[in-house]
Design a protein around this motif. Structure first.
Motif, PDB file in Angstrom:
ATOM      1  N   ILE A  81       0.816  -1.371   0.007  1.00  0.00           N
ATOM      2  CA  ILE A  81       0.190   0.202  -0.175  1.00  0.00           C
ATOM      3  C   ILE A  81       0.816   1.185   0.167  1.00  0.00           C
ATOM      4  O   ILE A  81       1.306   1.791   0.994  1.00  0.00           O
ATOM      5  N   SER A  82       1.230   1.697  -1.012  1.00  0.00           N
ATOM      6  CA  SER A  82       1.950   3.140  -1.260  1.00  0.00           C
ATOM      7  C   SER A  82       1.148   4.255  -0.942  1.00  0.00           C
ATOM      8  O   SER A  82       1.983   5.133  -0.597  1.00  0.00           O
ATOM      9  N   THR A  83      -0.070   4.072  -0.843  1.00  0.00           N
ATOM     10  CA  THR A  83      -0.811   5.283  -0.683  1.00  0.00           C
ATOM     11  C   THR A  83      -0.616   5.723   0.895  1.00  0.00           C
ATOM     12  O   THR A  83      -1.134   6.759   1.459  1.00  0.00           O
ATOM     13  N   ILE A  84       0.080   5.147   1.722  1.00  0.00           N
ATOM     14  CA  ILE A  84       0.372   5.484   3.114  1.00  0.00           C
ATOM     15  C   ILE A  84       1.223   6.575   3.111  1.00  0.00           C
ATOM     16  O   ILE A  84       1.169   7.273   3.810  1.00  0.00           O
ATOM     17  N   ARG A  85       2.034   6.770   1.953  1.00  0.00           N
ATOM     18  CA  ARG A  85       2.859   8.025   1.925  1.00  0.00           C
ATOM     19  C   ARG A  85       2.086   9.117   1.443  1.00  0.00           C
ATOM     20  O   ARG A  85       2.473  10.352   1.670  1.00  0.00           O
ATOM     21  N   ASN A  86       0.791   9.183   1.200  1.00  0.00           N
ATOM     22  CA  ASN A  86      -0.031  10.086   1.123  1.00  0.00           C
ATOM     23  C   ASN A  86      -0.390  11.019   2.636  1.00  0.00           C
ATOM     24  O   ASN A  86      -1.085  11.890   2.495  1.00  0.00           O
ATOM     25  N   HIS A  87      -0.001  10.150   3.472  1.00  0.00           N
ATOM     26  CA  HIS A  87      -0.522  10.630   4.912  1.00  0.00           C
ATOM     27  C   HIS A  87       0.592  10.483   5.883  1.00  0.00           C
ATOM     28  O   HIS A  87       0.460  10.243   7.126  1.00  0.00           O
ATOM     29  N   MET A  88       1.639  10.992   5.551  1.00  0.00           N
ATOM     30  CA  MET A  88       3.012  10.985   6.400  1.00  0.00           C
ATOM     31  C   MET A  88       2.892  11.551   7.886  1.00  0.00           C
ATOM     32  O   MET A  88       3.347  11.049   8.683  1.00  0.00           O
ATOM     33  N   ASN A  89       2.419  12.690   7.877  1.00  0.00           N
ATOM     34  CA  ASN A  89       2.373  13.406   9.129  1.00  0.00           C
ATOM     35  C   ASN A  89       1.477  12.474   9.976  1.00  0.00           C
ATOM     36  O   ASN A  89       1.778  12.257  11.317  1.00  0.00           O
ATOM     37  N   ALA A  90       0.383  12.094   9.461  1.00  0.00           N
ATOM     38  CA  ALA A  90      -0.627  11.291  10.417  1.00  0.00           C
ATOM     39  C   ALA A  90       0.002  10.075  10.646  1.00  0.00           C
ATOM     40  O   ALA A  90      -0.254   9.529  11.628  1.00  0.00           O
ATOM     41  N   VAL A  91       0.534   9.306   9.835  1.00  0.00           N
ATOM     42  CA  VAL A  91       1.204   8.102  10.196  1.00  0.00           C
ATOM     43  C   VAL A  91       2.116   8.094  11.225  1.00  0.00           C
ATOM     44  O   VAL A  91       2.344   7.627  11.876  1.00  0.00           O
ATOM     45  N   ARG A  92       3.206   9.249  11.025  1.00  0.00           N
ATOM     46  CA  ARG A  92       4.030   9.556  11.899  1.00  0.00           C
ATOM     47  C   ARG A  92       3.437   9.698  13.430  1.00  0.00           C
ATOM     48  O   ARG A  92       4.042   8.910  14.300  1.00  0.00           O
ATOM     49  N   ASP A  93       2.470  10.514  13.482  1.00  0.00           N
ATOM     50  CA  ASP A  93       1.867  10.780  14.703  1.00  0.00           C
ATOM     51  C   ASP A  93       1.136   9.372  15.448  1.00  0.00           C
ATOM     52  O   ASP A  93       1.371   9.108  16.370  1.00  0.00           O
ATOM     53  N   LEU A  94       0.682   8.813  14.371  1.00  0.00           N
ATOM     54  CA  LEU A  94      -0.012   7.452  14.740  1.00  0.00           C
ATOM     55  C   LEU A  94       0.750   6.387  15.472  1.00  0.00           C
ATOM     56  O   LEU A  94       0.539   5.787  16.484  1.00  0.00           O
ATOM     57  N   PHE A  95       2.000   6.292  15.006  1.00  0.00           N
ATOM     58  CA  PHE A  95       2.896   5.050  15.428  1.00  0.00           C
ATOM     59  C   PHE A  95       4.161   5.817  16.195  1.00  0.00           C
ATOM     60  O   PHE A  95       5.205   5.207  16.421  1.00  0.00           O
ATOM     61  N   ASP A  96       4.258   7.233  16.497  1.00  0.00           N
ATOM     62  CA  ASP A  96       5.126   7.596  17.240  1.00  0.00           C
ATOM     63  C   ASP A  96       6.550   7.467  16.537  1.00  0.00           C
ATOM     64  O   ASP A  96       7.591   7.178  17.304  1.00  0.00           O
ATOM     65  N   LEU A  97       6.692   7.876  15.474  1.00  0.00           N
ATOM     66  CA  LEU A  97       7.999   7.605  14.554  1.00  0.00           C
ATOM     67  C   LEU A  97       8.910   8.872  14.774  1.00  0.00           C
ATOM     68  O   LEU A  97       8.517  10.190  14.824  1.00  0.00           O
ATOM     69  N   PRO A  98       9.989   8.582  15.125  1.00  0.00           N
ATOM     70  CA  PRO A  98      10.728   9.582  15.472  1.00  0.00           C
ATOM     71  C   PRO A  98      11.642  10.281  14.086  1.00  0.00           C
ATOM     72  O   PRO A  98      11.252   9.884  12.979  1.00  0.00           O
ATOM     73  N   ASP A  99      12.347  11.252  14.189  1.00  0.00           N
ATOM     74  CA  ASP A  99      12.994  11.952  12.939  1.00  0.00           C
ATOM     75  C   ASP A  99      14.021  10.694  12.330  1.00  0.00           C
ATOM     76  O   ASP A  99      14.488   9.968  13.285  1.00  0.00           O
ATOM     77  N   HIS A 100      13.924  10.794  11.205  1.00  0.00           N
ATOM     78  CA  HIS A 100      14.886   9.898  10.458  1.00  0.00           C
ATOM     79  C   HIS A 100      14.522   8.451  10.188  1.00  0.00           C
ATOM     80  O   HIS A 100      14.885   7.564   9.834  1.00  0.00           O
ATOM     81  N   VAL A 101      13.104   8.431  10.510  1.00  0.00           N
ATOM     82  CA  VAL A 101      12.364   7.140  10.382  1.00  0.00           C
ATOM     83  C   VAL A 101      11.199   7.506   9.596  1.00  0.00           C
ATOM     84  O   VAL A 101      10.374   8.386  10.013  1.00  0.00           O
ATOM     85  N   PHE A 102      10.849   6.786   8.693  1.00  0.00           N
ATOM     86  CA  PHE A 102       9.357   6.992   7.689  1.00  0.00           C
ATOM     87  C   PHE A 102       9.050   5.811   6.923  1.00  0.00           C
ATOM     88  O   PHE A 102       9.754   4.855   6.980  1.00  0.00           O
ATOM     89  N   PRO A 103       7.612   5.568   6.847  1.00  0.00           N
ATOM     90  CA  PRO A 103       6.935   4.588   6.124  1.00  0.00           C
ATOM     91  C   PRO A 103       7.319   4.700   4.814  1.00  0.00           C
ATOM     92  O   PRO A 103       6.992   5.585   3.831  1.00  0.00           O
TER      93      PRO A 103
END
Length: 262
Positions: A158-180
């Protein structure tokens, strides 16, 4: 029952097949890879945590650039987070019935921590750091799909997860330099997935030097796809898809989590 040979599967994919050596014709792994297809229809059964953890371990045994291991796998188990992710991706109707999600992360943070712990600098703070971590995550994604199919599961990236980078970062508590890099729908298939034709090997496998794709290559492929009763030619569908602006803020997001893009 006659066993399906690798050459037959490749012909279904590409319209033709290379001269497959006899010793490879019935190789179970090669046949599984050649016959692999995305799955978008699942039973309600959720794969167990032990199955998913095992598949993640097998996937992370895959190669990694310079053994840096800049890729992680996030298994979404919490029902509330699963529902939130499903809502984010709801533009694709089939997402509503996905029983389980896995997210493949590019992780450049860990290497930066290691540099700091050993009192070493980080002179490679440029676009290649982003690229290396992304590639590592992509390798792990492919390995996970192969392992999942061997375990009787179906998957769809599911590449469309990259349409929601900020929301996904917040949902999974992703720190800097980590991204889906991509999400993955995982579950037990309702029915056998259909092999999707691919561009011809003449268009995509090169010998010694690059050969430009010709219009005839694309027309041949469009005709094969139409034979499978697709109404819109593949090339027209993709041209229309890419005629719409997508993820114009992606570079801004990547810079906002600490990557340099120079």
């Amino acid at each position: 029952m006659t066993e399906v040979q690798l050459s037959d599967l490749l012909k279904q994919r590409f319209g033709n097949a290379p001269n497959v050596p006899e010793g490879l014709q019935n190789n179970p792994l090669l046949n599984a890879m050649a016959g692999r297809a995305a799955c978008r229809r699942f039973t309600p059964d959720v794969p167990s945590a032990t199955v998913l953890q095992t598949l993640a371990a097998v996937a992370l045994a895959a190669p990694s650039k310079s053994d840096l291991q800049q890729r992680d796998i996030l298994i979404v188990e919490d029902p509330a987070r699963t529902d939130q992710l499903r809502n984010l991706l709801s533009a694709q109707e089939w997402i509503a019935d996905v029983p389980c999600f896995v997210v493949f992360l590019a992780d450049n943070r860990r290497q930066r921590q290691i540099q700091s712990w050993h009192h070493e600098g980080f002179p490679n703070d440029h676009l290649d750091a982003f690229f290396n971590a992304s590639l590592d995550a992509g390798i792990a994604l492919n390995a996970f799909m192969t392992a999942a199919q061997a375990a009787g599961l179906g998957c769809c990236p599911i590449s469309t997860i990259r349409n929601h980078m900020n929301a996904v970062r917040d949902l999974f508590d992703l720190p800097d330099h980590v991204f889906p890099v991509a999400g993955m729908a995982v579950g037990y298939p309702v029915d056998p997935a259909r092999i999707s034709p691919r561009l011809s090997l003449e268009a995509t496998v090169h010998s010694d030097q690059y050969r430009n794709t010709s219009r005839e290559d694309i027309e041949e492929y469009d005709n094969r796809r139409r034979a499978g009763r697709e109404e819109t030619p593949w090339s027209l569908a993709k041209a229309r898809m890419y005629a719409e602006a997508q993820r114009g803020d992606f570079g801004r997001f990547i810079r906002s989590i600490g990557f340099r893009t120079d």
